[in-house]
Design a protein around this motif. Structure first.
Motif, PDB file in Angstrom:
ATOM      1  N   ASP A  54       0.802  -1.227   0.000  1.00  0.00           N
ATOM      2  CA  ASP A  54       0.000   0.000   0.000  1.00  0.00           C
ATOM      3  C   ASP A  54       0.836   1.280   0.000  1.00  0.00           C
ATOM      4  O   ASP A  54       0.269   2.369  -0.067  1.00  0.00           O
ATOM      5  CB  ASP A  54      -0.997   0.036   1.164  1.00  0.00           C
ATOM      6  N   LYS A  56       2.881   4.222  -1.593  1.00  0.00           N
ATOM      7  CA  LYS A  56       2.891   4.841  -2.917  1.00  0.00           C
ATOM      8  C   LYS A  56       4.214   5.563  -3.074  1.00  0.00           C
ATOM      9  O   LYS A  56       4.542   6.438  -2.267  1.00  0.00           O
ATOM     10  CB  LYS A  56       1.723   5.814  -3.071  1.00  0.00           C
ATOM     11  N   GLU A  63       3.920   8.051 -10.428  1.00  0.00           N
ATOM     12  CA  GLU A  63       3.455   7.386  -9.204  1.00  0.00           C
ATOM     13  C   GLU A  63       3.353   5.889  -9.442  1.00  0.00           C
ATOM     14  O   GLU A  63       3.108   5.446 -10.569  1.00  0.00           O
ATOM     15  CB  GLU A  63       2.056   7.894  -8.817  1.00  0.00           C
ATOM     16  N   THR A  65       1.894   2.349  -6.928  1.00  0.00           N
ATOM     17  CA  THR A  65       1.422   1.871  -5.635  1.00  0.00           C
ATOM     18  C   THR A  65       1.694   0.377  -5.512  1.00  0.00           C
ATOM     19  O   THR A  65       1.385  -0.400  -6.417  1.00  0.00           O
ATOM     20  CB  THR A  65      -0.086   2.134  -5.467  1.00  0.00           C
TER      21      THR A  65
END
Lengths: 113, 114
Positions: A54, A56, A63, A65
């Protein structure tokens, strides 16, 4: 054994388009995950990383995750620029042992004006 | 600039020969890694040293060897070279040798065996 599967390229996008490069992994336990970028004629540069589920990672508008349930670490950017043209590598580092990286095959991205 | 220095940048040599690639890690980094990048096999981990000791071994051929010296620089020795050894060889370093530590890569040495 530990491995990374990365979206095949090459990928060509227009400037300001949305980018997704898929990455899934196979590993024992919970590895650390990384995205590296390689510009022409240069070495690999760390783009972002995540060390637990979880998390990021983010950098320069990119980005990703860490999704344990889908064993994925997809790279995204909302609006790419010509300067983002490069090869992108997804990698994992196992939780135990040394710190060797297992790299995906790389995805070549070309952004056209 | 990652702070990792590799020399030489380019190397052309004949089959059967022996070469030495050199790597200076970032200041303060104790761990050094060697990787081979080729078109057919991608990026392959070869070997890792931590503070002079071998820490992990990957797909390194018996014809290849490496060491890390007291000043922490490292050398990768490739002998009895074959055409298939032509590749880009990267060195990387990190401050620790533990799992999950980000590594910083040099610009690589491009080896061409003719």
């Amino acid at each position: 054994g530990d491995s990374v599967t990365q979206m095949e390229g090459p990928v060509t996008l227009s400037e300001e388009a949305f980018l997704t490069i898929n990455c899934t992994y196979t590993a024992t336990g919970y590895p650390s995950l990384f995205w590296y970028v390689q510009y022409p004629g240069e070495g690999l540069q760390l783009l972002l990383k995540a060390t637990k589920a979880d998390d990021k990672g983010s950098n320069k508008g990119f980005e990703a995750t860490y999704r344990k349930e889908t064993t994925s670490f997809h790279l995204e950017k909302g609006s790419v620029q010509v300067s983002d043209s490069a090869v992108y590598f997804c990698a994992l580092s196992p939780r135990t042992g040394g710190n060797q990286f297992y790299f995906g095959t790389g995805t070549s991205l070309t952004v056209i004006p | 600039d990652s702070g990792v220095t590799q020399t030489p940048k380019h190397l052309i040599t004949a089959t059967g020969q022996r070469v030495t690639l050199r790597c200076s890690p970032r200041s303060g980094d104790l761990s050094v890694y060697w990787y081979q990048q080729s078109l057919d096999q991608g990026l392959q981990f070869l070997i890792q040293y931590y503070n002079g000791e071998e820490r992990a071994k990957g797909n390194i051929l018996e014809r290849f060897s490496a060491q890390q010296f007291p000043d922490l620089h490292s050398e990768l020795n490739l002998s009895s070279l074959e055409l298939g050894d032509s590749a880009l060889y990267f060195c990387a370093s990190s401050d620790r040798g533990g799992a999950g530590t980000e590594a910083f890569f040099g610009q690589g040495t491009r080896l061409t065996v003719v």
